[in-house]
Scaffold this motif. Structure first.
Motif, PDB file in Angstrom:
ATOM      1  N   ASP A 100     -70.159 123.756  79.993  1.00 45.91           N
ATOM      2  CA  ASP A 100     -69.929 125.164  79.070  1.00 45.91           C
ATOM      3  C   ASP A 100     -70.327 124.882  77.907  1.00 45.91           C
ATOM      4  O   ASP A 100     -69.713 124.097  76.845  1.00 45.91           O
ATOM      5  CB  ASP A 100     -68.314 125.360  79.237  1.00 45.91           C
ATOM      6  CG  ASP A 100     -68.235 126.878  78.807  1.00 45.91           C
ATOM      7  OD1 ASP A 100     -68.729 127.299  77.642  1.00 45.91           O
ATOM      8  OD2 ASP A 100     -67.726 127.945  79.628  1.00 45.91           O
ATOM      9  N   GLY A 101     -71.261 125.687  77.262  1.00 48.28           N
ATOM     10  CA  GLY A 101     -71.837 125.456  75.877  1.00 48.28           C
ATOM     11  C   GLY A 101     -70.994 126.035  74.789  1.00 48.28           C
ATOM     12  O   GLY A 101     -71.102 125.629  73.701  1.00 48.28           O
ATOM     13  N   ARG A 102     -69.766 126.626  75.254  1.00 53.08           N
ATOM     14  CA  ARG A 102     -68.791 127.130  74.208  1.00 53.08           C
ATOM     15  C   ARG A 102     -67.783 126.239  73.953  1.00 53.08           C
ATOM     16  O   ARG A 102     -67.162 125.920  72.816  1.00 53.08           O
ATOM     17  CB  ARG A 102     -68.275 128.650  74.597  1.00 53.08           C
ATOM     18  CG  ARG A 102     -69.333 129.627  74.560  1.00 53.08           C
ATOM     19  CD  ARG A 102     -68.965 131.094  75.007  1.00 53.08           C
ATOM     20  NE  ARG A 102     -70.007 132.091  74.853  1.00 53.08           N
ATOM     21  CZ  ARG A 102     -70.990 132.240  75.821  1.00 53.08           C
ATOM     22  NH1 ARG A 102     -70.917 131.491  76.702  1.00 53.08           N
ATOM     23  NH2 ARG A 102     -71.773 133.434  75.472  1.00 53.08           N
ATOM     24  N   THR A 103     -67.044 126.004  75.131  1.00 55.38           N
ATOM     25  CA  THR A 103     -65.896 125.062  75.080  1.00 55.38           C
ATOM     26  C   THR A 103     -66.157 123.542  75.215  1.00 55.38           C
ATOM     27  O   THR A 103     -65.459 122.653  74.883  1.00 55.38           O
ATOM     28  CB  THR A 103     -65.225 125.502  76.306  1.00 55.38           C
ATOM     29  OG1 THR A 103     -65.654 124.997  77.495  1.00 55.38           O
ATOM     30  CG2 THR A 103     -64.851 126.864  76.334  1.00 55.38           C
ATOM     31  N   GLY A 104     -67.303 123.168  75.929  1.00 52.43           N
ATOM     32  CA  GLY A 104     -67.530 121.667  76.124  1.00 52.43           C
ATOM     33  C   GLY A 104     -67.000 121.204  77.296  1.00 52.43           C
ATOM     34  O   GLY A 104     -67.080 119.758  77.816  1.00 52.43           O
ATOM     35  N   VAL A 175     -81.272 116.430  77.642  1.00 53.59           N
ATOM     36  CA  VAL A 175     -80.284 117.392  77.205  1.00 53.59           C
ATOM     37  C   VAL A 175     -80.947 118.720  76.695  1.00 53.59           C
ATOM     38  O   VAL A 175     -81.720 118.694  76.027  1.00 53.59           O
ATOM     39  CB  VAL A 175     -79.093 116.953  76.260  1.00 53.59           C
ATOM     40  CG1 VAL A 175     -78.132 118.073  76.169  1.00 53.59           C
ATOM     41  CG2 VAL A 175     -78.791 115.638  76.675  1.00 53.59           C
ATOM     42  N   GLY A 176     -80.519 119.647  77.749  1.00 50.58           N
ATOM     43  CA  GLY A 176     -81.155 121.035  77.498  1.00 50.58           C
ATOM     44  C   GLY A 176     -80.163 122.136  77.850  1.00 50.58           C
ATOM     45  O   GLY A 176     -78.959 121.936  77.455  1.00 50.58           O
ATOM     46  N   GLY A 177     -80.688 123.369  78.085  1.00 55.12           N
ATOM     47  CA  GLY A 177     -79.543 124.448  78.134  1.00 55.12           C
ATOM     48  C   GLY A 177     -80.185 125.648  78.652  1.00 55.12           C
ATOM     49  O   GLY A 177     -81.679 126.070  78.483  1.00 55.12           O
ATOM     50  N   LYS A 178     -79.529 126.346  79.364  1.00 50.95           N
ATOM     51  CA  LYS A 178     -79.875 127.757  79.974  1.00 50.95           C
ATOM     52  C   LYS A 178     -80.102 128.839  78.914  1.00 50.95           C
ATOM     53  O   LYS A 178     -79.200 129.045  78.272  1.00 50.95           O
ATOM     54  CB  LYS A 178     -78.976 128.268  81.189  1.00 50.95           C
ATOM     55  CG  LYS A 178     -79.720 129.102  81.942  1.00 50.95           C
ATOM     56  CD  LYS A 178     -81.014 129.063  82.509  1.00 50.95           C
ATOM     57  CE  LYS A 178     -81.470 130.264  83.458  1.00 50.95           C
ATOM     58  NZ  LYS A 178     -80.301 130.318  84.660  1.00 50.95           N
ATOM     59  N   GLY A 179     -81.178 129.304  78.837  1.00 54.20           N
ATOM     60  CA  GLY A 179     -81.334 130.367  77.616  1.00 54.20           C
ATOM     61  C   GLY A 179     -82.017 129.679  76.437  1.00 54.20           C
ATOM     62  O   GLY A 179     -82.040 130.467  75.496  1.00 54.20           O
ATOM     63  N   ILE A 180     -82.232 128.360  76.406  1.00 53.73           N
ATOM     64  CA  ILE A 180     -82.793 127.803  75.211  1.00 53.73           C
ATOM     65  C   ILE A 180     -84.379 128.405  74.976  1.00 53.73           C
ATOM     66  O   ILE A 180     -84.904 128.708  75.727  1.00 53.73           O
ATOM     67  CB  ILE A 180     -82.748 126.290  75.254  1.00 53.73           C
ATOM     68  CG1 ILE A 180     -83.269 125.763  74.053  1.00 53.73           C
ATOM     69  CG2 ILE A 180     -84.021 125.870  76.316  1.00 53.73           C
ATOM     70  CD1 ILE A 180     -83.211 124.145  74.088  1.00 53.73           C
ATOM     71  N   LYS A 181     -84.261 128.762  73.430  1.00 58.17           N
ATOM     72  CA  LYS A 181     -85.584 129.465  72.971  1.00 58.17           C
ATOM     73  C   LYS A 181     -86.574 128.657  72.775  1.00 58.17           C
ATOM     74  O   LYS A 181     -87.854 128.980  72.469  1.00 58.17           O
ATOM     75  CB  LYS A 181     -85.276 130.304  71.844  1.00 58.17           C
ATOM     76  CG  LYS A 181     -84.326 131.260  72.364  1.00 58.17           C
ATOM     77  CD  LYS A 181     -84.563 132.238  73.391  1.00 58.17           C
ATOM     78  CE  LYS A 181     -83.512 133.267  73.712  1.00 58.17           C
ATOM     79  NZ  LYS A 181     -83.663 134.147  75.071  1.00 58.17           N
ATOM     80  N   THR A 182     -86.322 127.149  72.332  1.00 62.33           N
ATOM     81  CA  THR A 182     -87.336 126.313  71.812  1.00 62.33           C
ATOM     82  C   THR A 182     -87.426 124.988  72.903  1.00 62.33           C
ATOM     83  O   THR A 182     -86.402 124.981  73.677  1.00 62.33           O
ATOM     84  CB  THR A 182     -87.269 125.754  70.359  1.00 62.33           C
ATOM     85  OG1 THR A 182     -85.679 125.184  70.367  1.00 62.33           O
ATOM     86  CG2 THR A 182     -87.313 127.033  69.582  1.00 62.33           C
ATOM     87  N   LYS A 183     -88.341 124.058  72.562  1.00 62.74           N
ATOM     88  CA  LYS A 183     -87.903 122.790  73.481  1.00 62.74           C
ATOM     89  C   LYS A 183     -86.768 121.820  72.966  1.00 62.74           C
ATOM     90  O   LYS A 183     -86.640 121.880  71.632  1.00 62.74           O
ATOM     91  CB  LYS A 183     -89.337 121.922  73.287  1.00 62.74           C
ATOM     92  CG  LYS A 183     -90.574 122.772  74.088  1.00 62.74           C
ATOM     93  CD  LYS A 183     -90.190 122.680  75.636  1.00 62.74           C
ATOM     94  CE  LYS A 183     -91.391 123.291  76.099  1.00 62.74           C
ATOM     95  NZ  LYS A 183     -90.821 123.923  77.878  1.00 62.74           N
ATOM     96  N   SER A 184     -86.258 121.061  73.747  1.00 61.57           N
ATOM     97  CA  SER A 184     -85.089 120.325  73.130  1.00 61.57           C
ATOM     98  C   SER A 184     -85.516 119.159  72.644  1.00 61.57           C
ATOM     99  O   SER A 184     -86.414 118.558  72.914  1.00 61.57           O
ATOM    100  CB  SER A 184     -84.198 119.963  74.542  1.00 61.57           C
ATOM    101  OG  SER A 184     -83.127 119.146  74.090  1.00 61.57           O
ATOM    102  N   PRO A 185     -84.956 118.862  71.398  1.00 62.35           N
ATOM    103  CA  PRO A 185     -85.118 117.568  70.768  1.00 62.35           C
ATOM    104  C   PRO A 185     -84.152 116.298  71.408  1.00 62.35           C
ATOM    105  O   PRO A 185     -84.637 115.184  71.086  1.00 62.35           O
ATOM    106  CB  PRO A 185     -84.257 117.596  69.200  1.00 62.35           C
ATOM    107  CG  PRO A 185     -83.367 118.765  69.764  1.00 62.35           C
ATOM    108  CD  PRO A 185     -83.706 119.630  70.750  1.00 62.35           C
TER     109      PRO A 185
END
Length: 217
Positions: A100-104, A175-185
């Motif tokens: 969960d991107g909000r709670t971890g 490590v990435g994310g759903k809804g990410i707007k750029t490429k992950s570092p």
């Protein structure tokens, strides 16, 4: 006989590799917590054994790919081991932890065999990831043989830059994310090449640590 001895030596080497990774993940934070502070303040331990603490509002993570076909990958977030051989929740292919991107908080883990398995379950899993989810991925043995264009695009949409070049027995962590707007570092990839492989038939283990910004909206 030569083949048996070679296999035995590789197994012993990989056991030491596992111990080395385990030390990297655990002892760092243990040692930092054991340091006495002269001014009486509370000792500060870096989560997951990171080399430095993450800023407020960011999740600390550390992860490692699998080692050949012997030692499974590891994923740690906020001092909690999400996936590892010890937890018995890793497997050959691509290992994934959803957070969960909000709670971890850990939502789900799974592994998908990309050598002898079917890519369809991976595709379905990727399609069901909810917006705002942090996605952690690590290779073990062979992460790519059964990958098709649809699966690669779904992973690219999570922020991966290397997925389209991922091949047989490559090592890869992401490590990435759903809804990410750029490429992950947060991504590392090493090709399986006979002249550069650390193990016979496999490249070296990849390790990565960092701080993931907490999703606010």
């Amino acid at each position: 006989m030569a083949a048996v001895i070679s296999t035995f030596i590789l197994a012993i080497y990989l056991v030491f590799q596992l111990l080395e990774i385990r030390v990297d993940f655990q002892l760092g934070s243990m040692l930092s917590r054991s340091v006495s502070i002269k001014d009486g303040s509370k000792p500060v331990g870096h989560k997951c054994g990171l080399s430095k603490a993450c800023p407020v509002g960011q999740f600390a993570f550390k992860m490692a790919s699998g080692a050949a076909s012997v030692v499974g990958p590891k994923m740690c977030l906020e001092d909690k081991m999400l996936m590892s051989a010890v937890k018995n929740n890793v497997g050959r292919g691509i290992n994934i932890a959803l957070v969960d991107g909000r709670t971890g908080e850990l939502n789900k883990t799974d592994s998908f065999d990309m050598w002898s398995g079917n890519v369809a379950p991976l595709i379905q899993f990727l399609k069901e990831i909810k917006e705002g989810t942090v996605v952690m991925m690590a290779s073990f043995d062979d992460p790519a043989t059964k990958l098709n264009n649809e699966a690669r695009k779904l992973i690219a949409d999570l922020g991966s830059s290397a997925i389209n070049n991922l091949g047989f027995r490559d090592n890869w962590i992401f490590v990435g994310g759903k809804g990410i707007k750029t490429k992950s570092p947060f991504e590392q990839h090493i090709k399986n090449k006979a002249d550069t492989n650390k193990f016979e038939g496999w490249p070296e283990v990849l390790e990565m640590e960092g701080c993931i910004p907490r999703r606010e909206d």
